[in-house]
Design an enzyme around this catalytic site. Structure first.
Site, PDB file in Angstrom:
ATOM      1  N   GLU A   1      14.790   0.313  10.266  1.00  0.00           N
ATOM      2  CA  GLU A   1      13.331   0.209  10.111  1.00  0.00           C
ATOM      3  C   GLU A   1      12.733   1.612  10.129  1.00  0.00           C
ATOM      4  O   GLU A   1      13.041   2.401  11.024  1.00  0.00           O
ATOM      5  CB  GLU A   1      12.764  -0.626  11.266  1.00  0.00           C
ATOM      6  CG  GLU A   1      11.252  -0.725  11.250  1.00  0.00           C
ATOM      7  CD  GLU A   1      10.705  -1.533  12.436  1.00  0.00           C
ATOM      8  OE1 GLU A   1      11.499  -2.108  13.211  1.00  0.00           O
ATOM      9  OE2 GLU A   1       9.469  -1.560  12.586  1.00  0.00           O
TER      10      GLU A   1
ATOM     11  N   ARG B   1      -0.896   4.998  17.327  1.00  0.00           N
ATOM     12  CA  ARG B   1      -1.998   4.489  16.498  1.00  0.00           C
ATOM     13  C   ARG B   1      -2.597   3.221  17.114  1.00  0.00           C
ATOM     14  O   ARG B   1      -2.379   2.943  18.280  1.00  0.00           O
ATOM     15  CB  ARG B   1      -1.470   4.287  15.070  1.00  0.00           C
ATOM     16  CG  ARG B   1      -0.941   5.597  14.462  1.00  0.00           C
ATOM     17  CD  ARG B   1      -0.525   5.429  13.034  1.00  0.00           C
ATOM     18  NE  ARG B   1      -1.648   5.005  12.215  1.00  0.00           N
ATOM     19  CZ  ARG B   1      -1.518   4.448  11.008  1.00  0.00           C
ATOM     20  NH1 ARG B   1      -0.304   4.279  10.494  1.00  0.00           N
ATOM     21  NH2 ARG B   1      -2.581   4.084  10.327  1.00  0.00           N
TER      22      ARG B   1
ATOM     23  N   ARG C   1      -3.345   8.018  -0.232  1.00  0.00           N
ATOM     24  CA  ARG C   1      -3.734   7.138   0.874  1.00  0.00           C
ATOM     25  C   ARG C   1      -3.707   7.887   2.198  1.00  0.00           C
ATOM     26  O   ARG C   1      -2.639   8.329   2.636  1.00  0.00           O
ATOM     27  CB  ARG C   1      -2.728   5.976   0.928  1.00  0.00           C
ATOM     28  CG  ARG C   1      -2.941   5.051   2.092  1.00  0.00           C
ATOM     29  CD  ARG C   1      -1.751   4.123   2.287  1.00  0.00           C
ATOM     30  NE  ARG C   1      -2.025   3.193   3.360  1.00  0.00           N
ATOM     31  CZ  ARG C   1      -1.093   2.492   3.977  1.00  0.00           C
ATOM     32  NH1 ARG C   1       0.184   2.605   3.618  1.00  0.00           N
ATOM     33  NH2 ARG C   1      -1.416   1.678   4.941  1.00  0.00           N
TER      34      ARG C   1
ATOM     35  N   ASN D   1       0.802  -1.234   0.000  1.00  0.00           N
ATOM     36  CA  ASN D   1       0.000   0.000   0.000  1.00  0.00           C
ATOM     37  C   ASN D   1       0.834   1.284   0.000  1.00  0.00           C
ATOM     38  O   ASN D   1       0.278   2.376  -0.138  1.00  0.00           O
ATOM     39  CB  ASN D   1      -1.003   0.014   1.177  1.00  0.00           C
ATOM     40  CG  ASN D   1      -1.971  -1.148   1.083  1.00  0.00           C
ATOM     41  OD1 ASN D   1      -2.602  -1.339   0.056  1.00  0.00           O
ATOM     42  ND2 ASN D   1      -2.056  -1.957   2.130  1.00  0.00           N
TER      43      ASN D   1
ATOM     44  N   ASN E   1      10.584  -0.099   5.156  1.00  0.00           N
ATOM     45  CA  ASN E   1       9.264   0.228   5.683  1.00  0.00           C
ATOM     46  C   ASN E   1       8.371  -0.899   5.185  1.00  0.00           C
ATOM     47  O   ASN E   1       7.938  -0.902   4.025  1.00  0.00           O
ATOM     48  CB  ASN E   1       8.767   1.583   5.167  1.00  0.00           C
ATOM     49  CG  ASN E   1       7.389   1.917   5.728  1.00  0.00           C
ATOM     50  OD1 ASN E   1       6.749   1.083   6.374  1.00  0.00           O
ATOM     51  ND2 ASN E   1       6.932   3.129   5.469  1.00  0.00           N
TER      52      ASN E   1
HETATM   53  C1  DQA Z   1       3.497   2.298   8.128  1.00  0.00           C
HETATM   54  C2  DQA Z   1       2.713   1.967   9.406  1.00  0.00           C
HETATM   55  C3  DQA Z   1       2.002   0.630   9.283  1.00  0.00           C
HETATM   56  O1  DQA Z   1       1.258   0.359  10.468  1.00  0.00           O
HETATM   57  C4  DQA Z   1       1.026   0.658   8.120  1.00  0.00           C
HETATM   58  O2  DQA Z   1       0.424  -0.607   7.959  1.00  0.00           O
HETATM   59  C5  DQA Z   1       1.661   1.114   6.861  1.00  0.00           C
HETATM   60  C6  DQA Z   1       2.618   2.228   6.902  1.00  0.00           C
HETATM   61  C7  DQA Z   1       4.095   3.718   8.172  1.00  0.00           C
HETATM   62  O3  DQA Z   1       4.950   4.007   7.330  1.00  0.00           O
HETATM   63  O4  DQA Z   1       3.708   4.541   9.006  1.00  0.00           O
HETATM   64  O5  DQA Z   1       1.333   0.650   5.776  1.00  0.00           O
HETATM   65  O6  DQA Z   1       4.560   1.372   8.008  1.00  0.00           O
END
Ligand code: DQA
Length: 149
Positions: A99, A108, A19, A12, A75
């Site tokens: 990371e 979150r 998004r 995604n 990521n």
């Molecule tokens: C993310 C945080 C994740 O929880 C989420 O599923 C993502 C993006 C971020 O870059 O903040 O797809 O990795």
């Protein structure tokens, strides 16, 4: 020889820009890639920037990094919170791993508070948007400098 950094983006993240912009910002993944290439170039690092929505493809890219990359910035998107396979691949290649998350995952949903990736990570940066990728490149460059001096 120029050190090469593999920057991996999970599911995604190809949708960045449209998004949930209130969480992830207005920049597209192409914008982030361009910023990483420029910053990497300034630091003397080659940047190999990729995105996949498929867990197995990410695992294969990590496996192939052994011998070709000097460090991995990742990521992993939602796979961060689910993927033992990506964790195992990162542990297997034994490279420095940074990371990165655009958002502050600790602010979150509770399911985002746990990262499988962190067990393999040299460092973790979250909540700073795309700047996190550039800071991760800085950290890689500094570690390489230290190793070479
Ligand atoms: C993310 C945080 C994740 O929880 C989420 O599923 C993502 C993006 C971020 O870059 O903040 O797809 O990795």
């Amino acid at each position: 020889m120029t050190a090469s950094v593999l920057i991996l983006n999970g599911p995604n993240l190809n949708l960045l820009g449209t998004r949930e912009p209130d969480i992830y910002g207005a920049e597209t993944l192409a914008d982030i890639e361009a910023a990483c290439r420029t910053h990497g170039g300034n630091l003397g690092l080659d940047v190999d920037f990729r995105q996949s929505n498929t867990e197995g493809e990410i695992v294969e890219w990590i496996q192939a990094a052994r011998g070709s990359a000097t460090a991995i910035i990742i990521n992993a998107g939602a796979y961060t919170h689910t993927s033992v396979a990506i964790l195992d691949a990162l542990l297997a290649v034994d490279l420095p791993v940074m990371e990165v998350h655009l958002s502050n995952i600790y602010q979150r949903d509770e399911f985002r508070h746990h990262s499988y990736i962190s067990k393999a990570a040299t460092g973790v940066i979250c909540g700073l948007g795309s700047q996190g990728y550039l800071l991760a490149l800085d950290a890689v460059a500094q570690r390489l400098d230290q190793a070479n001096n």
